[in-house]
Design an enzyme around this catalytic site. Sequence first.
Site, PDB file in Angstrom:
ATOM      1  N   LYS A 190       0.844  -1.196   0.000  1.00 33.68           N
ATOM      2  CA  LYS A 190       0.000   0.000   0.000  1.00 33.68           C
ATOM      3  C   LYS A 190       0.879   1.245   0.000  1.00 33.68           C
ATOM      4  CE  LYS A 190      -1.880   2.677   3.090  1.00 33.68           C
ATOM      5  NZ  LYS A 190      -1.835   3.971   2.395  1.00 33.68           N
ATOM      6  N   GLU A 264      10.198   0.573  10.270  1.00 27.45           N
ATOM      7  CA  GLU A 264      11.176   1.629   9.945  1.00 27.45           C
ATOM      8  C   GLU A 264      10.479   2.941  10.249  1.00 27.45           C
ATOM      9  OE1 GLU A 264      14.217   1.101   8.826  1.00 27.45           O
ATOM     10  OE2 GLU A 264      14.137  -1.006   8.249  1.00 27.45           O
ATOM     11  N   CYS A 298      13.381  10.660   6.836  1.00 30.86           N
ATOM     12  CA  CYS A 298      13.350  10.031   8.166  1.00 30.86           C
ATOM     13  C   CYS A 298      14.668  10.233   8.903  1.00 30.86           C
ATOM     14  CB  CYS A 298      13.053   8.544   8.022  1.00 30.86           C
ATOM     15  SG  CYS A 298      14.143   7.733   6.856  1.00 30.86           S
ATOM     16  N   GLU A 394      10.031  15.168  15.811  1.00 28.32           N
ATOM     17  CA  GLU A 394      10.404  15.105  14.391  1.00 28.32           C
ATOM     18  C   GLU A 394       9.542  16.110  13.632  1.00 28.32           C
ATOM     19  OE1 GLU A 394       9.115  11.622  12.191  1.00 28.32           O
ATOM     20  OE2 GLU A 394      11.035  11.562  11.158  1.00 28.32           O
TER      21      GLU A 394
HETATM   22  P1  NAD Z   1       2.387   7.731   8.457  1.00 32.22           P
HETATM   23  O1  NAD Z   1       2.775   6.805   9.526  1.00 32.22           O
HETATM   24  O2  NAD Z   1       1.286   8.678   8.713  1.00 32.22           O
HETATM   25  O3  NAD Z   1       1.954   6.930   7.150  1.00 32.22           O
HETATM   26  C1  NAD Z   1       2.771   5.954   6.569  1.00 32.22           C
HETATM   27  C2  NAD Z   1       1.895   4.948   5.843  1.00 32.22           C
HETATM   28  O4  NAD Z   1       1.087   4.263   6.801  1.00 32.22           O
HETATM   29  C3  NAD Z   1       0.936   5.549   4.838  1.00 32.22           C
HETATM   30  O5  NAD Z   1       0.842   4.670   3.745  1.00 32.22           O
HETATM   31  C4  NAD Z   1      -0.378   5.589   5.609  1.00 32.22           C
HETATM   32  O6  NAD Z   1      -1.513   5.556   4.770  1.00 32.22           O
HETATM   33  C5  NAD Z   1      -0.287   4.332   6.423  1.00 32.22           C
HETATM   34  N1  NAD Z   1      -1.091   4.322   7.642  1.00 32.22           N
HETATM   35  C6  NAD Z   1      -1.587   5.374   8.342  1.00 32.22           C
HETATM   36  N2  NAD Z   1      -2.263   4.933   9.422  1.00 32.22           N
HETATM   37  C7  NAD Z   1      -2.186   3.584   9.423  1.00 32.22           C
HETATM   38  C8  NAD Z   1      -2.654   2.562  10.286  1.00 32.22           C
HETATM   39  N3  NAD Z   1      -3.339   2.841  11.377  1.00 32.22           N
HETATM   40  N4  NAD Z   1      -2.365   1.284   9.987  1.00 32.22           N
HETATM   41  C9  NAD Z   1      -1.631   0.974   8.906  1.00 32.22           C
HETATM   42  N5  NAD Z   1      -1.172   1.896   8.042  1.00 32.22           N
HETATM   43  C10 NAD Z   1      -1.438   3.194   8.299  1.00 32.22           C
HETATM   44  O7  NAD Z   1       3.717   8.459   8.043  1.00 32.22           O
HETATM   45  P2  NAD Z   1       3.911   9.581   6.957  1.00 32.22           P
HETATM   46  O8  NAD Z   1       3.524  10.869   7.553  1.00 32.22           O
HETATM   47  O9  NAD Z   1       3.277   9.182   5.673  1.00 32.22           O
HETATM   48  O10 NAD Z   1       5.492   9.478   6.721  1.00 32.22           O
HETATM   49  C11 NAD Z   1       6.373  10.160   7.470  1.00 32.22           C
HETATM   50  C12 NAD Z   1       6.984   9.267   8.517  1.00 32.22           C
HETATM   51  O11 NAD Z   1       7.661   8.161   7.931  1.00 32.22           O
HETATM   52  C13 NAD Z   1       8.043  10.006   9.300  1.00 32.22           C
HETATM   53  O12 NAD Z   1       7.901   9.762  10.667  1.00 32.22           O
HETATM   54  C14 NAD Z   1       9.345   9.404   8.769  1.00 32.22           C
HETATM   55  O13 NAD Z   1      10.403   9.524   9.665  1.00 32.22           O
HETATM   56  C15 NAD Z   1       8.956   8.013   8.489  1.00 32.22           C
HETATM   57  N6  NAD Z   1       9.904   7.366   7.563  1.00 32.22           N
HETATM   58  C16 NAD Z   1      10.786   6.444   8.037  1.00 32.22           C
HETATM   59  C17 NAD Z   1      11.704   5.854   7.168  1.00 32.22           C
HETATM   60  C18 NAD Z   1      12.687   4.829   7.680  1.00 32.22           C
HETATM   61  O14 NAD Z   1      13.301   4.166   6.870  1.00 32.22           O
HETATM   62  N7  NAD Z   1      12.861   4.668   8.969  1.00 32.22           N
HETATM   63  C19 NAD Z   1      11.724   6.201   5.838  1.00 32.22           C
HETATM   64  C20 NAD Z   1      10.818   7.152   5.385  1.00 32.22           C
HETATM   65  C21 NAD Z   1       9.896   7.734   6.257  1.00 32.22           C
END
Ligand code: NAD
Length: 781
Positions: A190, A264, A298, A394
């Site tokens: 997804k 991650e 991230c 963050e």
């Molecule tokens: P997010 O957690 O809001 O969303 C990430 C994904 O999860 C999206 O596809 C979203 O639709 C889905 N999602 C949302 N709620 C969910 C739930 N309850 N159950 C399952 N899936 C759900 O994060 P974001 O705002 O899209 O991305 C930013 C975050 O991602 C930041 O915190 C960043 O640090 C992190 N990130 C981490 C890495 C890494 O490798 N550690 C890499 C890139 C981004």
Amino acid sequence: MSVSEIFDSLEYGPAPEDAAPAQAWLESHGRRFGHFIDGRFVDGRDHFESVNPARGEMLARIAQATPADVDVAVAAARRAFATWRATSGHDRARHLYAIARQVQKNSRLLAVLETLDNGKPIRESRDDDVPTLARHFYHHAGWAALFERELAGYEPIGVVGQIVPWNFPLLMLAWKIAPALAMGNTVVLKPAEQTSLTALLFAEICVTVGLPPGVVNVVTGEGAVGAAIVRHPGIDKIAFTGSTDVGREIRKATAGSGKRLSLELGGKSPYVVFEDADLDSAVEGLVDAIFYNQGQVCCAGSRLLVQESIADRFVEKLRTRMERIRVGDPLDKAVDMGAIVSPAQRARIDALVKQGASEGATVWQPSSRCPDGCFYPPTLLTDVAPASTVAQVEIFGPVLVTMTFRTPAEAVALANNTRYGLAATVWTETVGLALDCARKIQAGTVWVNCTNQFDAASGFGGYRESGFGREGGREGLYEYVKPSHVPALGAPPEADPTPAPVPSLRIDRTPKLFIGGKQVRPDQGYALTVAAADGAVAGEVGEGNRKDIRNAVEAARGASSWASSTPHLRAQILYYIAENLAARAPEFAGRLRQQTGRDGAAEVEATIQRLFRYAAWADKFDGAVHATPQKGVTLAAVEPIGVMGLLAPDEAPLLAFVSLVAPAIAMGNTAVVVPSERHPLSATDLYQVLETSDVPAGVVNIVTGRRDVLAPVLAAHEDVDAVWYFGTAAGAKTVETESAGNLKRTWTWTAAIDWHAADAEGPEFLREATQVKNIWLPAGE
Ligand code: NAD
């Protein structure tokens, strides 16, 4: 403008990338997309808009998946798994290789579409995201080809649910799909709702290369779709990249389900600059660390820690450089920073900056114009207190906070003053100082005199609340395989018919716990009676409670210098434990027979052997130098996790106890152990063995008591870094649920294990007792 004026101002002219092919691709789909399931696109019922954040224009309408759509996708992946897992490594390699080739052939289209959808500069999507996407598939095509040889004894996990964020849509897809497919799994992916388009273009590539239907499925939609994937009973593993809050929810939702999980998550990575650093290079690195992808990274180096003696000079240089950053149309090839992904994200960044100001920080932004709309200027916050919101949260935008330090120890303390542990950067010309800091900073990746280095050959992932699991490198492969053989217990061995010789046992012996190297009374003074195999009373042990666990955790944390003791020393101490146990073998054998009615001598002998073998591993389960493209070395260092809670099973009470403790301490962890609840006397008899074997105080702490009362206390404890639980299904679920607080690693087993089996020891245990830190160290004159 005249030519001489242009020479004077060195103004950039416009250098727009042509978006027409990407727009034509969208048109060819009628700007409306369904899900990609079982090798073809299927229409969705409801749709939402995907918007180009730089222009505010609708790009396409994307299907919002229903739980029924997720069912269909999971079923397709399950069907495909049967054949894909049986496909030879070589054939899987050819598919991954073909994907990489097609990515390269379509690289410009992919890059432009990514920039349109996400707002990132074309320079980055063209030069970084898409080449890295191809590189991941090439690299993992190689792992597929080597699967049978290099992963002998392992098999794919099954159907993997993969959920990715919007900041690197293609890159995150590659990090997830390439290793999963290489290892023989099938996937339901997804993408983030803000940025689904390139995943759908990638799906077309899967069709082009003839990937069997169902091996890759893409369902689109909001968080609820991710949640449906997470809860789906047909999914064997969840691989999630996103925010720590959602990661925590997923940890709870998967608790007790038996699903494997890798997370991650977010970060607040320190960028440490010492006074002897090459300051101009450090400024250049910092611009990349925090303003790359508009800071929506991230591992963004979002906390500048600069040595006090050079702080003013360094910040001045940084301001000068920031004045030159060009914010604008992301399709312009000469633009450094593009658009923020959405108005909501922009508003969040702005609110945090305002909060920083209200908490006393000084906000500085360059004088150059930032376009209106979904853009945000590079921003510098000085006068920031280490505990303030902007220093801890963050921000996920182009916002840098600055603090100063005086000594290396202070730098490390500030660097570690965060709940995260994703990445760190260290700048100094003194290699010893650089490596010392790199080892002391709690982060999965440390860049020395460089930043934002990534490669498929190197693992990437977090320490602490940045999650667990690795993507990339050999270490990342184990997220997508499981051992082919589980050392499950067959029929329990027959009870020994000869009557048990009663060991020298005093029933009224004072029950105690072993904490901080001392035998201490349990907090409440209650005791549990231990039954012998024949039903008689075998003895008593102290009934540990919450307070005892807290004391034991404190003692274990206090012994953390064990992590920096030499592997040779740890080996010597394990040999010494074995030697002292051997000297008392008949007594321990008798005790085992008394408790279990079975041949104790064999278990004692097996325990001695196991101690010997983990002593052997102590200086052999080591790291690697990864073959990344950088000139220099990428060191994959194997590090202990920290304080481990170990809850031992009832089978083989001495052997199982040692099978948990020995790998944990061999790798440099300290442990709080709850021994077998039914047969704890073999563990309490070990106190004296530990006391006479030079085990430093606090390295092994033993709290007897009720496993399922003590397990949640350990799992919820914020200063415990990992919990191994061997017990009931309900207990495992509680441990996994409670672990969500600080996102500690858990390893739970609910099946009875044959602890005498050869595969009840070794790399699987050692991997669960360690985490890999990748240290990037460039070379050059
Ligand atoms: P997010 O957690 O809001 O969303 C990430 C994904 O999860 C999206 O596809 C979203 O639709 C889905 N999602 C949302 N709620 C969910 C739930 N309850 N159950 C399952 N899936 C759900 O994060 P974001 O705002 O899209 O991305 C930013 C975050 O991602 C930041 O915190 C960043 O640090 C992190 N990130 C981490 C890495 C890494 O490798 N550690 C890499 C890139 C981004």
